[in-house]
Design a protein around this motif. Structure first.
Motif, PDB file in Angstrom:
ATOM      1  N   PRO A 114       0.703  -1.280  -0.052  1.00 30.63           N
ATOM      2  CA  PRO A 114      -0.196  -0.578   0.053  1.00 30.63           C
ATOM      3  C   PRO A 114       0.707   1.141  -0.440  1.00 30.63           C
ATOM      4  N   ASN A 115       0.503   2.251  -0.907  1.00 34.57           N
ATOM      5  CA  ASN A 115       1.121   3.434  -0.690  1.00 34.57           C
ATOM      6  C   ASN A 115       1.069   4.507   0.673  1.00 34.57           C
ATOM      7  N   LYS A 116       2.311   4.901   1.400  1.00 34.87           N
ATOM      8  CA  LYS A 116       2.192   5.731   2.201  1.00 34.87           C
ATOM      9  C   LYS A 116       3.040   6.736   1.748  1.00 34.87           C
ATOM     10  N   PHE A 117       1.791   8.513   1.801  1.00 36.79           N
ATOM     11  CA  PHE A 117       2.520   9.344   0.759  1.00 36.79           C
ATOM     12  C   PHE A 117       3.641  10.385   2.489  1.00 36.79           C
ATOM     13  N   GLY A 118       4.007  10.018   3.538  1.00 38.14           N
ATOM     14  CA  GLY A 118       4.535  10.521   3.794  1.00 38.14           C
ATOM     15  C   GLY A 118       3.486  11.301   5.145  1.00 38.14           C
ATOM     16  N   TRP A 119       2.336  10.668   5.266  1.00 35.78           N
ATOM     17  CA  TRP A 119       1.550  11.356   6.205  1.00 35.78           C
ATOM     18  C   TRP A 119       1.584  11.796   7.728  1.00 35.78           C
ATOM     19  N   PRO A 120       1.967  12.272   8.940  1.00 42.90           N
ATOM     20  CA  PRO A 120       2.459  11.873   9.751  1.00 42.90           C
ATOM     21  C   PRO A 120       1.286  11.356  11.123  1.00 42.90           C
ATOM     22  N   GLY A 121       1.780  10.288  11.047  1.00 41.26           N
ATOM     23  CA  GLY A 121       1.255   9.306  12.157  1.00 41.26           C
ATOM     24  C   GLY A 121       0.704   7.852  11.430  1.00 41.26           C
ATOM     25  N   GLN A 122       2.169   8.009  10.448  1.00 43.00           N
ATOM     26  CA  GLN A 122       0.993   6.797   9.491  1.00 43.00           C
ATOM     27  C   GLN A 122       1.188   5.675   9.432  1.00 43.00           C
ATOM     28  N   ASP A 123       2.268   5.585  10.461  1.00 41.51           N
ATOM     29  CA  ASP A 123       2.936   3.733  10.747  1.00 41.51           C
ATOM     30  C   ASP A 123       2.704   4.216  12.718  1.00 41.51           C
TER      31      ASP A 123
END
Lengths: 440, 531
Positions: A114-123
């Motif tokens: 899945p794509n993750k675009f560097g959002w704060p809190g994405q992990d």
């Protein structure tokens, strides 16, 4: 007396549809030693069916297209391991735990993530995508019911996003669906269709937010997601699960130092060969140097994975052949509405200047079609059909024969694939088409 | 606080939970059943008719209200949420309770009917007496255990039929098909035979119970001595009915099966099919899809067919032999006729369809033919009355016990919640076996696979009540032509990608016409399809 030559060892990384199709077709044509390595599951299962396990339509075992004895009977070795490193010069793989495996030819069918675009809190805990079997198990923990998960937020309005919305909805979990586009999937669908799906999503009590972006995911004191913040409005939506479904990207991190040429995916030529001899890439993870026709360089679609598997098997068995897909087709299901497409129908934004659309929608708001026509020649370019099943072979034939849209509309009945006794709408479509033509 | 919220929740959370309407519905339906149980325990009800109506209305009402709770107000579409989570449909605790109760009911029904209150000499007691008013109204006779069973059977098909139609209200094929099974059960299996019994009040008629839509060899008692006696002593009507019975299997069935596949019978007309498609719908996913089960199926179902043929031949020849000269058809002519009749189609299939037969099919066919012809030969060779090594009536008794009662009733229906709804139809029904052979070799029916659209998800295979691995064909782009397919249409309904369609079409290219269309260019597909 002939020298005894050890059988060529074909190693396939990935037991999804691409890798398994390649293995099956190599076995059909040869006695080569075949090993499929997967870190995900012991056996091949249908990734597209993951949603049905969560919704209780099927159990995991039902999603396996072949019974477990199939592999041994066909002499295909299965290895459950994670490949950490590929060493093309040595013809060797390093598996987790340090074990090595030698190969003569290697097929990379490693799929996507899945794509993750560097959002704060994405992990954070409670934030996840939906692609692998592992993701499904995680979802079962994060959102078993609407007591543990009082609200879920889905970020990204594509096919996986809407599937995840349907899944959570089946367990009575309230869903907020954040879609960046101004209308659901309107980068792909023409507006008439996209808007019909918007209404259908809302009819299922999904809280659909269009034209919004995720700013950040907020954490509670235990490092678990507790809310998301919308960029445009600053609105904070409390939730227990954040589903990241803004597309997928090839799963190629482990190849970074291998010397295999990478772009977004693993770069391949039309023969699905990488820059390293004897190493091939197929399916979601393969990236064509140049796009084929209107297709994208990376095609993360079930059918194209299967087709590439068939092609690479031919090449490996001595019949070097290009990946040369036929007419484009695809399908999906949006809650209760089935979607099929044959040929090319572009969205309003991506529509080439010469592409005209004829759109018909049924008053019940669950069925519609859009037919694309070449403005100058009147040639039929493609059809999107919602809520009405159509025949693949007929449209494939019409596209090959370069029929006109006039012809297609007049013969639409021949392409209908709905179950017997279903009402058909050819007359309505024809009269709508005629009145439209007259108006112009 | 939390608890209050939970019990007030109308939406339920994991899809297995029952909502309030469904809980009330279950209670209501159970009340209806409880009346029957109390009656069986010899509770004396003052006004039997009233209590019977109350009971049956509660059962039907409970089921229909349950369906309302499940489907009303929800968007049309596939309603399989939580099927494998629910205890009753996912082989959990309640499935075993239901299975054991049903099995117990069948054992009592077939072998200990006196426990239900059957009293052939005098007045009925128990639950059978409760049904006396309805039976007297219809046929003029007191109820029997079979009348009780027939009534409940019909009620189940109607009530669960309504539920099924509600569930599949978006699907016109399913709606029409379900109306059909509800009609044939109510009219042909239930009402007409009761009215025929009225005719017997006249001296001129002596008709046996005859469900006209129940075709030999499923209706194995059609050629029993008492049945033949009854029909032949009931004037022209009886004779016509006998002729209709023979024509049903030898003329009507082949024609309709050629045109529409065996579905015209199994999922549109047949009573066993009707129960499986309605009351059994919640259990269709439990059928075994393994290759092993398919192998067992082929041997068992065709063995039952051979058993039925041998048994019926023995019965009829005994009947003819009991009274030599009474009929133009003598026993010897009959037996020679059977031999010829079986050999001819066998030879024809062998010659014209040899490419369609797998090795075990050939082996089985020869073995079965040899058995039948040997039995016929023994009769002629020995010339004594004790034909077929066994006494015909013994054979008939064993068939009735093993196949009629244990297989089709106790196992076939009692085990719905464990083995799925079509165990009998798949492994046991000799009628299905005959039509299956024809459907595989000589019928226009097939399930068409839509080019390359299959995503191998497995919904079709999972929800196939006959245990056909539909996906195995669909993912190859191959049409599905299987002897066991009853044409219920659910594979097509649950397919999320519009891949499957039940159709009647030309025999040419019926099986794998579309393999070329998996999506690659034609040159490659020619290589892929090279066998």
């Amino acid at each position: 007396m002939p020298l005894h030559q050890p059988m060529e060892h074909i190693v396939i990384i990935g037991n999804g549809i691409s890798g398994v199709t390649a293995a099956r077709h190599i076995r059909k044509q040869s006695d080569k030693r075949i090993t499929i390595i997967s870190a995900e599951t012991d056996h091949f299962f249908s990734r597209t069916a993951l949603m049905y396990i969560y919704m209780g339509h099927m159990k995991y075992e039902h999603t396996k297209p072949y019974e477990d004895w199939f592999w041994k009977k066909n002499n295909i070795e299965l290895k459950r391991a994670f490949v950490q490193q590929v060493k093309p010069e040595a013809g060797e793989l390093i598996l987790s735990g340090g074990e090595t495996m030698a190969y003569d030819k290697l097929i990379l069918a490693v799929g996507s993530k899945p794509n993750k675009f560097g959002w704060p809190g994405q992990d954070l805990d409670g934030v996840q995508g939906l692609y692998s079997f592992n993701d499904l198990q995680e979802l079962e923990l994060n959102a078993p019911n609407n007591k543990v998960c009082k609200r879920a937020v889905i970020v990204g309005g594509g096919l996986i996003g809407i599937e995840l919305a349907e899944m959570l909805n089946s367990r009575g979990i309230p869903v907020t669906f954040l879609v960046r586009e101004t209308s659901f999937w309107n980068g792909v669908l023409p507006s008439g269709e996209s808007e019909m799906i918007n209404r259908h999503i809302k009819k299922h009590h999904i809280d659909l937010h269009l034209g919004v972006n995720l700013k950040e995911i907020l954490s509670d004191e235990n490092g678990k997601a507790r809310a998301v913040v919308i960029a445009e409005t600053g609105e904070e939506i409390p939730c227990d699960l954040v589903g990241l479904t803004a597309g997928v990207t090839p799963n190629i991190d482990f190849l970074k130092d291998s010397g295999i040429e990478l772009g977004r995916g693993i770069k391949v030529n039309r023969f699905l060969e990488t820059n390293k001899p004897g190493i091939y890439a197929i399916g979601d993870c393969a990236e064509q140097h140049e796009a084929i026709g209107n297709r994208r360089p990376v095609e993360a679609v079930w059918y194209t994975g299967r087709m590439m598997g068939e092609v690479v098997a031919q090449t490996i068995c001595g019949n070097r052949i290009q990946y040369n897909p036929g007419h484009w087709f695809n399908s999906a299901k949006f809650f209760d509405i089935e979607y099929q497409t044959y040929g090319w129908v572009h969205s309003d934004q991506r529509k080439p200047e010469y592409e005209d659309h004829f759109h018909w929608i049924h008053p019940d708001d669950t069925k519609c079609i859009t037919i694309a026509t070449h403005r100058d020649s009147g040639k039929f370019l493609g059809i999107n059909t919602f809520g009405i099943r159509m025949r693949h072979d007929i449209f494939d034939k019409w596209l090959t024969e370069e029929r006109s849209t006039d012809y297609v509309i007049q013969h639409l009945g021949a392409a209908n694939f709905d179950p017997e006794f279903y009402r058909s709408f050819e007359t309505e479509v024809l009269s709508a088409y005629n009145s439209q033509t007259v108006n112009v | 606080m939390d608890r209050i919220e939970r019990s007030m929740s109308l939406t339920g959370e994991p899809p297995k939970a029952l909502n309030t309407i469904q809980k009330i519905a279950t209670l209501w339906g159970m009340t209806g059943l409880a009346i029957l149980v109390l009656a069986a325990l010899n509770t004396s009800f003052p006004n039997k008719g009233l209590w019977l109506v109350l009971s049956l209305v509660s059962i039907v009402g409970g089921i229909v209200l349950f369906a309302k709770g499940a489907y009303a107000g929800k968007p049309e579409g596939i309603k399989n949420h939580g099927v494998w989570f629910k205890s009753v449909s996912g082989r959990g605790f309640w499935a075993w309770v239901a299975g054991i109760s049903l099995t117990g009911f069948y054992v009592i029904l077939y072998f200990y009917a006196e426990l239900l209150g059957l009293n052939p000499g005098g007045e009925n007691r128990g639950v059978i007496a409760l049904f006396d008013p309805l039976s007297l109204l219809l046929s003029g006779n007191p109820a029997s255990q079979w009348f009780v069973y027939g009534t409940l059977y019909t009620i189940a098909i109607i009530a669960f039929g309504i539920k099924f139609i509600w569930k599949y209200r978006h699907n016109r094929y399913e709606r029409i098909r379900t109306f059909s099974v509800m009609f044939f059960q109510t009219a042909f299996a239930f009402l007409i035979p009761e009215f025929m019994a009225r005719l017997n009040e006249s001296e001129a008629y002596n008709l046996p119970y005859y469900d006209l839509k129940s075709v030999w060899p499923l209706n194995y008692y059609l050629f029993d001595g008492y049945s033949l006696d009854g029909l032949l002593s009931s004037g022209n009507l009886g004779l016509y009915m006998l002729i209709f019975g023979v024509a049903s299997i030898f003329i009507i069935t082949p024609i309709l099966t050629y045109k529409y596949g065996k579905r015209w019978y199994c999922s549109w007309v047949c009573g066993c099919g009707a129960l499986a498609e309605t009351a059994g719908d919640s259990f269709r996913q439990l059928s075994d899809k393994s290759m092993f089960a398919w192998k067992v199926e082929r041997w068992v179902v065709h063995s039952v067919l051979v058993f039925a043929v041998v048994m019926t031949t023995a019965l009829v020849s005994t009947y003819l032999g009991n009274d030599p000269g009474a009929h133009w058809l003598t026993r010897d002519i009959f037996l020679v006729g059977v031999g010829v009749f079986l050999t001819l189609p066998f030879a024809a299939i062998w010659y014209f369809k040899r490419d369609s037969l797998k090795k075990d099919a050939k082996l089985g066919a020869i073995a079965y033919l040899v058995i039948i012809l040997a039995l016929l030969g023994i009769h002629f060779g020995s010339g004594n009355d004790n034909i077929f090594l066994f006494e015909a009536s013994n054979l008939r008794q064993w068939y009735g016990f093993l196949i009629g009662a244990v297989f089709s009733g106790v196992i076939g229906t009692g085990f719905y919640p464990i083995f799925g709804s079509r165990v009998w139809c798949r492994f046991g029904c000799p009628m299905a076996a005959i039509m299956g052979i024809q459907q595989r070799l000589f019928s226009r029916f097939r399930i068409t696979t839509n080019g390359g659209q299959c995503i191998s998800c497995g919904n079709c295979s999972t929800y196939c009540e006959m245990g056909i691995d539909v996906r195995a064909y669909a993912q190859k782009g191959e049409n599905i032509v299987r002897a066991s397919c009853v044409g219920c249409g659910i594979c097509s309904a649950v397919c999320p990608r519009g891949v499957l369609k039940l159709e009647n079409g030309p025999l040419d290219g019926r099986i794998d016409a579309n393999q070329v269309l998996l999506g690659n260019d034609v040159d490659l597909m020619a290589l892929v399809n090279k066998k």
